[in-house]
Motif scaffolding. Structure first.
Motif, PDB file in Angstrom:
ATOM      1  N   ARG A   1      38.330  46.489  39.794  1.00 41.24           N
ATOM      2  CA  ARG A   1      37.244  46.672  40.887  1.00 41.24           C
ATOM      3  C   ARG A   1      37.810  46.113  42.127  1.00 41.24           C
ATOM      4  O   ARG A   1      37.638  46.841  43.111  1.00 41.24           O
ATOM      5  CB  ARG A   1      36.017  46.311  40.268  1.00 41.24           C
ATOM      6  CG  ARG A   1      35.291  47.210  39.362  1.00 41.24           C
ATOM      7  CD  ARG A   1      34.078  46.484  38.949  1.00 41.24           C
ATOM      8  NE  ARG A   1      33.511  47.493  37.634  1.00 41.24           N
ATOM      9  CZ  ARG A   1      32.430  46.872  37.121  1.00 41.24           C
ATOM     10  NH1 ARG A   1      31.701  45.778  37.446  1.00 41.24           N
ATOM     11  NH2 ARG A   1      31.848  47.789  36.218  1.00 41.24           N
TER      12      ARG A   1
ATOM     13  N   ASN B   1      36.514  42.851  30.300  1.00 40.94           N
ATOM     14  CA  ASN B   1      35.710  42.669  31.262  1.00 40.94           C
ATOM     15  C   ASN B   1      36.260  42.020  32.574  1.00 40.94           C
ATOM     16  O   ASN B   1      36.054  42.483  33.439  1.00 40.94           O
ATOM     17  CB  ASN B   1      34.361  41.845  30.993  1.00 40.94           C
ATOM     18  CG  ASN B   1      33.543  42.435  29.973  1.00 40.94           C
ATOM     19  OD1 ASN B   1      33.400  43.687  29.862  1.00 40.94           O
ATOM     20  ND2 ASN B   1      32.857  41.619  29.188  1.00 40.94           N
ATOM     21  N   GLU B   2      37.224  41.179  32.305  1.00 41.64           N
ATOM     22  CA  GLU B   2      37.947  40.432  33.287  1.00 41.64           C
ATOM     23  C   GLU B   2      38.926  41.536  34.070  1.00 41.64           C
ATOM     24  O   GLU B   2      39.057  41.362  35.246  1.00 41.64           O
ATOM     25  CB  GLU B   2      38.805  39.272  32.903  1.00 41.64           C
ATOM     26  CG  GLU B   2      39.543  38.331  33.913  1.00 41.64           C
ATOM     27  CD  GLU B   2      40.069  37.180  33.011  1.00 41.64           C
ATOM     28  OE1 GLU B   2      40.806  36.559  34.037  1.00 41.64           O
ATOM     29  OE2 GLU B   2      39.808  36.886  32.076  1.00 41.64           O
TER      30      GLU B   2
ATOM     31  N   LYS C   1      30.784  38.806  44.402  1.00 48.61           N
ATOM     32  CA  LYS C   1      29.997  39.584  43.500  1.00 48.61           C
ATOM     33  C   LYS C   1      30.822  40.648  42.658  1.00 48.61           C
ATOM     34  O   LYS C   1      30.306  40.882  41.496  1.00 48.61           O
ATOM     35  CB  LYS C   1      28.878  40.304  44.380  1.00 48.61           C
ATOM     36  CG  LYS C   1      27.770  40.888  43.518  1.00 48.61           C
ATOM     37  CD  LYS C   1      26.743  41.798  44.385  1.00 48.61           C
ATOM     38  CE  LYS C   1      25.787  42.236  43.881  1.00 48.61           C
ATOM     39  NZ  LYS C   1      24.950  43.201  44.548  1.00 48.61           N
TER      40      LYS C   1
ATOM     41  N   SER D   1      33.812  40.292  41.898  1.00 49.55           N
ATOM     42  CA  SER D   1      34.658  39.800  40.767  1.00 49.55           C
ATOM     43  C   SER D   1      33.846  38.926  39.844  1.00 49.55           C
ATOM     44  O   SER D   1      34.382  38.388  38.912  1.00 49.55           O
ATOM     45  CB  SER D   1      35.663  38.807  41.705  1.00 49.55           C
ATOM     46  OG  SER D   1      34.830  37.845  42.395  1.00 49.55           O
ATOM     47  N   GLY D   2      32.588  39.045  39.903  1.00 49.27           N
ATOM     48  CA  GLY D   2      31.835  38.230  38.835  1.00 49.27           C
ATOM     49  C   GLY D   2      31.726  36.733  39.168  1.00 49.27           C
ATOM     50  O   GLY D   2      31.675  36.083  38.185  1.00 49.27           O
ATOM     51  N   ASN D   3      31.874  36.492  40.465  1.00 50.44           N
ATOM     52  CA  ASN D   3      31.909  35.111  40.880  1.00 50.44           C
ATOM     53  C   ASN D   3      33.251  34.540  40.311  1.00 50.44           C
ATOM     54  O   ASN D   3      33.292  33.096  40.202  1.00 50.44           O
ATOM     55  CB  ASN D   3      30.691  34.274  40.599  1.00 50.44           C
ATOM     56  CG  ASN D   3      30.293  33.218  41.523  1.00 50.44           C
ATOM     57  OD1 ASN D   3      30.518  33.289  42.680  1.00 50.44           O
ATOM     58  ND2 ASN D   3      29.711  32.065  41.088  1.00 50.44           N
ATOM     59  N   ASP D   4      34.126  35.229  39.834  1.00 48.38           N
ATOM     60  CA  ASP D   4      35.351  34.497  39.272  1.00 48.38           C
ATOM     61  C   ASP D   4      36.732  34.650  40.367  1.00 48.38           C
ATOM     62  O   ASP D   4      37.039  35.681  40.851  1.00 48.38           O
ATOM     63  CB  ASP D   4      35.774  35.213  38.188  1.00 48.38           C
ATOM     64  CG  ASP D   4      37.120  34.793  37.395  1.00 48.38           C
ATOM     65  OD1 ASP D   4      37.554  33.729  38.085  1.00 48.38           O
ATOM     66  OD2 ASP D   4      37.391  35.332  36.352  1.00 48.38           O
TER      67      ASP D   4
ATOM     68  N   THR E   1      38.418  44.343  34.218  1.00 49.81           N
ATOM     69  CA  THR E   1      37.713  45.663  34.928  1.00 49.81           C
ATOM     70  C   THR E   1      37.303  45.039  36.165  1.00 49.81           C
ATOM     71  O   THR E   1      37.315  45.726  37.187  1.00 49.81           O
ATOM     72  CB  THR E   1      36.212  46.050  34.042  1.00 49.81           C
ATOM     73  OG1 THR E   1      36.756  46.400  32.719  1.00 49.81           O
ATOM     74  CG2 THR E   1      35.668  46.864  34.940  1.00 49.81           C
ATOM     75  N   ARG E   2      37.019  43.753  36.271  1.00 43.63           N
ATOM     76  CA  ARG E   2      36.506  42.932  37.518  1.00 43.63           C
ATOM     77  C   ARG E   2      37.810  43.051  38.307  1.00 43.63           C
ATOM     78  O   ARG E   2      37.839  43.494  39.526  1.00 43.63           O
ATOM     79  CB  ARG E   2      36.179  41.707  37.374  1.00 43.63           C
ATOM     80  CG  ARG E   2      34.707  41.648  36.658  1.00 43.63           C
ATOM     81  CD  ARG E   2      34.215  40.358  36.643  1.00 43.63           C
ATOM     82  NE  ARG E   2      34.860  39.171  35.999  1.00 43.63           N
ATOM     83  CZ  ARG E   2      34.812  39.017  34.746  1.00 43.63           C
ATOM     84  NH1 ARG E   2      33.689  39.492  34.111  1.00 43.63           N
ATOM     85  NH2 ARG E   2      35.522  38.011  34.431  1.00 43.63           N
TER      86      ARG E   2
ATOM     87  N   GLN F   1      35.747  39.965  26.437  1.00 39.73           N
ATOM     88  CA  GLN F   1      35.824  39.405  27.737  1.00 39.73           C
ATOM     89  C   GLN F   1      36.964  39.360  28.611  1.00 39.73           C
ATOM     90  O   GLN F   1      36.788  39.458  29.959  1.00 39.73           O
ATOM     91  CB  GLN F   1      35.848  37.602  27.461  1.00 39.73           C
ATOM     92  CG  GLN F   1      35.646  36.728  28.737  1.00 39.73           C
ATOM     93  CD  GLN F   1      35.535  35.334  28.374  1.00 39.73           C
ATOM     94  OE1 GLN F   1      35.582  35.024  27.152  1.00 39.73           O
ATOM     95  NE2 GLN F   1      35.688  34.386  29.183  1.00 39.73           N
TER      96      GLN F   1
END
Length: 393
Positions: free
Chosen positions: A13, A6-7, A229, A231-234, A9-10, A3
């Motif tokens: 990006r 992934n964070e 989008k 940021s994964g809605n974060d 990575t976002r 997790q």
């Protein structure tokens, strides 16, 4: 663990996307690099001499004796003064001040030398423009010093003729010897005094504006949905990734300024290099935090940038560098704590310039830390703006 990866990575990006936006919009280049560099070079070179030199003054000499001419030569020999003209009467000299031809003039009335030699206390007048406080103070000091030296020279000659010893003459003319020490800035260098709060204040103003602008343009150019989008809605990943490239650029600019004034120009910094580095980091993060907070408080590009502009301009008056805060009205004294530049200046003054330990400025460090954390209080409002608000011109 996955997790967190992934964070990260976002965040990367979003940071990569922000680099592309910054590269495609010249306003970032100018406001983050070009204008700050111009400001740094402009103010440090403008005040390169340390003090204003050869400021023009006028002379109204109605006595026209060897003694008064000697006084005028001494005044012309002062570093900050230059005799630019002689006038027939005070009225003409006053008009020259009003036309900005001279900053001050010395009025020596007729009979000054006779009264001086006969100990009848002649009156010599100084006239100077109070429009510019620095020139007024320096020229008044020069004229007062020259007249004091002139009267002392006459007294010295009279006492020598009467047979007094050198020690007796010195004691009589200067009964109290003044041992003057200008602590921290013995050169009375205005570059050291002004460039250490004007330039950071302007840099902080740029950071305020760019921080609010970069979020507001997501709404203006309808890119907010794309940001969320990626940021994964974060919203945390979106904000951190968006400001990561900006933070790195601001740190490079701010540290370049600090190296230039403290390393290259040799401004005094007994507090040490590591405190300078810490202050630069806190100043950049606190300014970004304030800009993000203002936008989160008022999710409007126009209004948030207007408030940031107002806050940045007021910072110069409330930081305490030009007028002491304790001498202001109590409401203004309390309000001054709401400006990041105030705490930047206090940390610089206490820890870096004077070399006092960090605990002396604990409150200011705490305040800068609070400014850094301010976005946390409005992060939900920013998320709502990015997902629901529609830009209104």
């Amino acid at each position: 663990m996955k997790q967190k990866a992934n964070e990260i990575t976002r965040i990367l990006r979003v940071a990569s996307r922000e680099c592309g936006i910054m590269a495609s919009m010249p306003i970032y280049l100018f406001c983050m690099v070009v204008f700050p560099v111009i400001v740094i070079l402009f103010f440090t070179t403008l005040l390169d001499s340390g003090q204003p030199l050869e400021m023009p003054i006028g002379i109204v000499d109605l006595d026209k004796t060897a003694t008064t001419r000697a006084l005028i030569r001494r005044l012309d020999g002062m570093q900050t003064s230059r005799v630019a003209g002689y006038y027939a009467n005070p009225s003409d000299a006053r008009k020259a001040i009003q036309r900005n031809n001279i900053y001050a003039f010395l009025y020596i009335p007729e009979g000054t030398t006779d009264k001086l030699l006969s100990a009848r206390q002649p009156k010599v007048s100084f006239y100077y423009s109070g429009t510019t406080l620095t020139s007024a103070a320096l020229l008044m000091r020069d004229m007062k010093t020259v007249c004091s030296l002139g009267s002392a020279a006459v007294g010295q000659a009279t006492m020598q003729a009467k047979g007094f010893t050198s020690q007796q003459i010195k004691t009589f003319l200067q009964p109290i010897a003044v041992d003057l020490h200008a602590v921290g800035n013995p050169w009375t260098n205005y570059n050291i005094y002004l460039s250490t709060f004007i330039i950071p204040g302007i840099l902080l103003l740029f950071i305020f504006l760019i921080s609010a602008y970069s979020i507001g343009t997501e709404l203006k150019f309808h890119r907010s949905n794309e940001l969320m989008k990626i940021s994964g809605n974060d919203i945390y990943a979106a904000i951190i990734g968006k400001f990561l490239p900006q933070t790195l650029i601001w740190l490079i600019i701010f540290y370049s300024y600090l190296w230039y004034v403290f390393g290259h120009l040799g401004f005094p910094h007994p507090g040490g290099t590591w405190l300078i580095a810490l202050l630069g980091l806190l100043a950049v993060l606190a300014s970004e935090g304030f800009g993000i907070f203002i936008f989160g408080l008022i999710p409007s590009l126009r209004m948030s940038m207007s408030i940031c502009s107002l806050w940045g301009v007021l910072s110069f008056s409330t930081c305490g560098a030009t007028f002491p805060i304790f001498a202001m009205d109590p409401p203004i004294t309390a309000m001054a704590q709401l400006f990041p530049l105030r705490h930047y200046y206090m940390v610089y003054q206490l820890n870096i310039f004077n070399g006092y330990p960090m605990e002396i400025a604990w409150f200011n460090y705490m305040a800068l830390g609070i400014f850094i954390c301010l976005p946390l209080f409005v992060i939900k409002n920013i998320r709502k703006a990015m997902t629901e608000y529609v830009y209104i011109p």
